[in-house]
Write an enzyme that holds these catalytic residues in place. Structure first.
Site, PDB file in Angstrom:
ATOM      1  N   TYR A  37       0.829  -1.208   0.000  1.00 33.89           N
ATOM      2  CA  TYR A  37       0.000   0.000   0.000  1.00 33.89           C
ATOM      3  C   TYR A  37       0.858   1.250   0.000  1.00 33.89           C
ATOM      4  O   TYR A  37       2.073   1.183   0.200  1.00 33.89           O
ATOM      5  CB  TYR A  37      -0.965   0.003   1.188  1.00 33.89           C
ATOM      6  N   LYS A 153       6.545  -1.628   2.315  1.00 34.95           N
ATOM      7  CA  LYS A 153       5.282  -1.070   2.824  1.00 34.95           C
ATOM      8  C   LYS A 153       4.151  -2.047   2.497  1.00 34.95           C
ATOM      9  O   LYS A 153       3.370  -1.839   1.577  1.00 34.95           O
ATOM     10  CB  LYS A 153       5.045   0.323   2.215  1.00 34.95           C
ATOM     11  N   GLU A 185      11.728   2.825  14.656  1.00 34.93           N
ATOM     12  CA  GLU A 185      10.757   3.806  14.160  1.00 34.93           C
ATOM     13  C   GLU A 185       9.524   3.708  15.038  1.00 34.93           C
ATOM     14  O   GLU A 185       9.542   3.068  16.086  1.00 34.93           O
ATOM     15  CB  GLU A 185      10.421   3.549  12.683  1.00 34.93           C
ATOM     16  N   LEU A 209      10.906   1.537   7.732  1.00 33.16           N
ATOM     17  CA  LEU A 209      10.303   1.980   6.475  1.00 33.16           C
ATOM     18  C   LEU A 209      11.004   3.264   6.009  1.00 33.16           C
ATOM     19  O   LEU A 209      11.139   4.202   6.805  1.00 33.16           O
ATOM     20  CB  LEU A 209       8.806   2.258   6.668  1.00 33.16           C
TER      21      LEU A 209
HETATM   22  N1  PMP Z   1       7.171   4.026   9.342  1.00 33.99           N
HETATM   23  C1  PMP Z   1       6.012   3.342   9.313  1.00 33.99           C
HETATM   24  C2  PMP Z   1       5.966   1.985   9.943  1.00 33.99           C
HETATM   25  C3  PMP Z   1       4.881   3.897   8.687  1.00 33.99           C
HETATM   26  O1  PMP Z   1       3.739   3.202   8.636  1.00 33.99           O
HETATM   27  C4  PMP Z   1       4.977   5.202   8.127  1.00 33.99           C
HETATM   28  C5  PMP Z   1       3.825   5.884   7.446  1.00 33.99           C
HETATM   29  N2  PMP Z   1       2.633   5.369   7.521  1.00 33.99           N
HETATM   30  C6  PMP Z   1       6.186   5.893   8.204  1.00 33.99           C
HETATM   31  C7  PMP Z   1       7.268   5.262   8.808  1.00 33.99           C
HETATM   32  C8  PMP Z   1       6.343   7.270   7.617  1.00 33.99           C
HETATM   33  O2  PMP Z   1       6.380   7.224   6.216  1.00 33.99           O
HETATM   34  P1  PMP Z   1       5.910   8.461   5.316  1.00 33.99           P
HETATM   35  O3  PMP Z   1       6.709   9.638   5.762  1.00 33.99           O
HETATM   36  O4  PMP Z   1       6.229   8.048   3.944  1.00 33.99           O
HETATM   37  O5  PMP Z   1       4.450   8.665   5.579  1.00 33.99           O
END
Ligand code: PMP
Length: 291
Positions: A37, A153, A185, A209
């Site tokens: 996703y 993701k 994270e 991620l």
């Molecule tokens: N880490 C995880 C596990 C996430 O699910 C997300 C965003 N949903 C992020 C980091 C941040 O990613 P982004 O800045 O691309 O939204």
């Protein structure tokens, strides 16, 4: 239409009302969480960093060995159409691709004749209220119980779901994931730490991620001469930090001012995070909201 999902939604080449969008109970997204996703924020009807989001989608699809059912151009056209049809100026576009529905349940990949399921829809962008942002939010730490490819993701998010739920039940906004005594994270965000004026960011490994917002922050730090070091952050360093922030496409940059019940630094959002938040707003407004 619900107040949270605009009509039409996109499903497998068609634009149709949400109420008419049906997916097989044998879809592998449903049976196995076998899919990927993306979430793309939209400001003033312009998608933010769409190329980067679509590239990450491509990388995740490659990581799970699923061919992208749409070209980059086709995805862009789908996103543009959803944005134009939705009633909100600021939106969040959700994209999902699963390995489709076979006529039976089998862990191994289905035959090539089974086509992937592609879904996309627009929702209103939910932003953090100004008073919450000004105070910062509370977070907890939990053991990172996810699999070994957190750089992908994928829709299999059970460990993230349980971590976030634990945070919510403890009155907190986020759960910070600790693996082998290092901060990786958040359950749905990247985490930055500030110590003595220096921003520390965990490196992009298979245990994190690669956030689109994370990249923007690294670029902004570079552009504005803000000291930033990418390296592993120990749990001890996290607890001794002057500032901790969570970042994501929808949260942008949000200060974590309490961690496991203890104040982070002064217990107020710190100056480095405030500056970064302002740079982020300026960048977004310059790039996105051109009069
Ligand atoms: N880490 C995880 C596990 C996430 O699910 C997300 C965003 N949903 C992020 C980091 C941040 O990613 P982004 O800045 O691309 O939204």
């Amino acid at each position: 239409m619900t107040p949270f999902v605009a009509d039409p939604v996109y499903l497998n080449g068609q634009f149709l009302p949400l109420a008419e969008a049906g997916i097989s109970p044998l879809d592998r997204g449903f049976l196995y969480g076998d899919g990927v996703y993306e979430v793309i924020p939209v400001y003033s009807r312009q998608p933010f960093r769409i190329e980067e989001h679509l590239r990450r989608l491509e990388a995740t699809l490659a990581g799970i060995r699923l061919a992208n059912p749409l070209s980059l151009g086709d995805w862009k056209a789908v996103v543009e159409k959803l944005i134009a049809a939705a009633p909100w100026e600021d939106q969040s576009i959700y994209l999902q691709v699963t390995r489709g529905a076979d006529d039976k349940r089998d862990h191994a990949f289905p035959p090539a004749s089974v086509t992937p399921t592609s879904l996309a829809f627009a929702s209103p962008l939910v932003t953090t209220p100004a008073d919450v942002r000004a105070r910062g939010v509370a977070a907890i730490t939990v053991a990172d119980q996810r699999w070994a490819r957190c750089d992908l993701k994928v829709i299999s998010l059970l460990a993230n779901v349980l971590a976030r739920q634990q945070a919510v039940e403890e009155g907190c906004a986020e759960a910070l994931l600790i693996r082998d005594s290092f901060l990786k994270e958040g359950a749905a965000s990247n985490i930055f730490v500030v110590k003595d004026g220096v921003v520390l960011a965990p490196p992009k490994t298979q245990q994190m991620l690669p956030g689109i917002t994370y990249d923007v922050i690294l670029e902004l730090a570079e552009q504005h001469g803000q000291a930033l070091v990418v390296r592993e952050i120990s749990e001890g360093e996290l607890r001794a930090a002057d500032e901790v922030w969570m970042t994501s496409s929808t949260k942008e940059i949000l200060a974590i001012t309490t961690l496991d019940g203890a104040l982070v630094g002064t217990g107020q959002p710190g100056p480095v995070g405030e500056r970064m938040w302002q740079w982020y707003q300026d960048f977004k407004n310059t790039v996105m909201r051109k009069g």
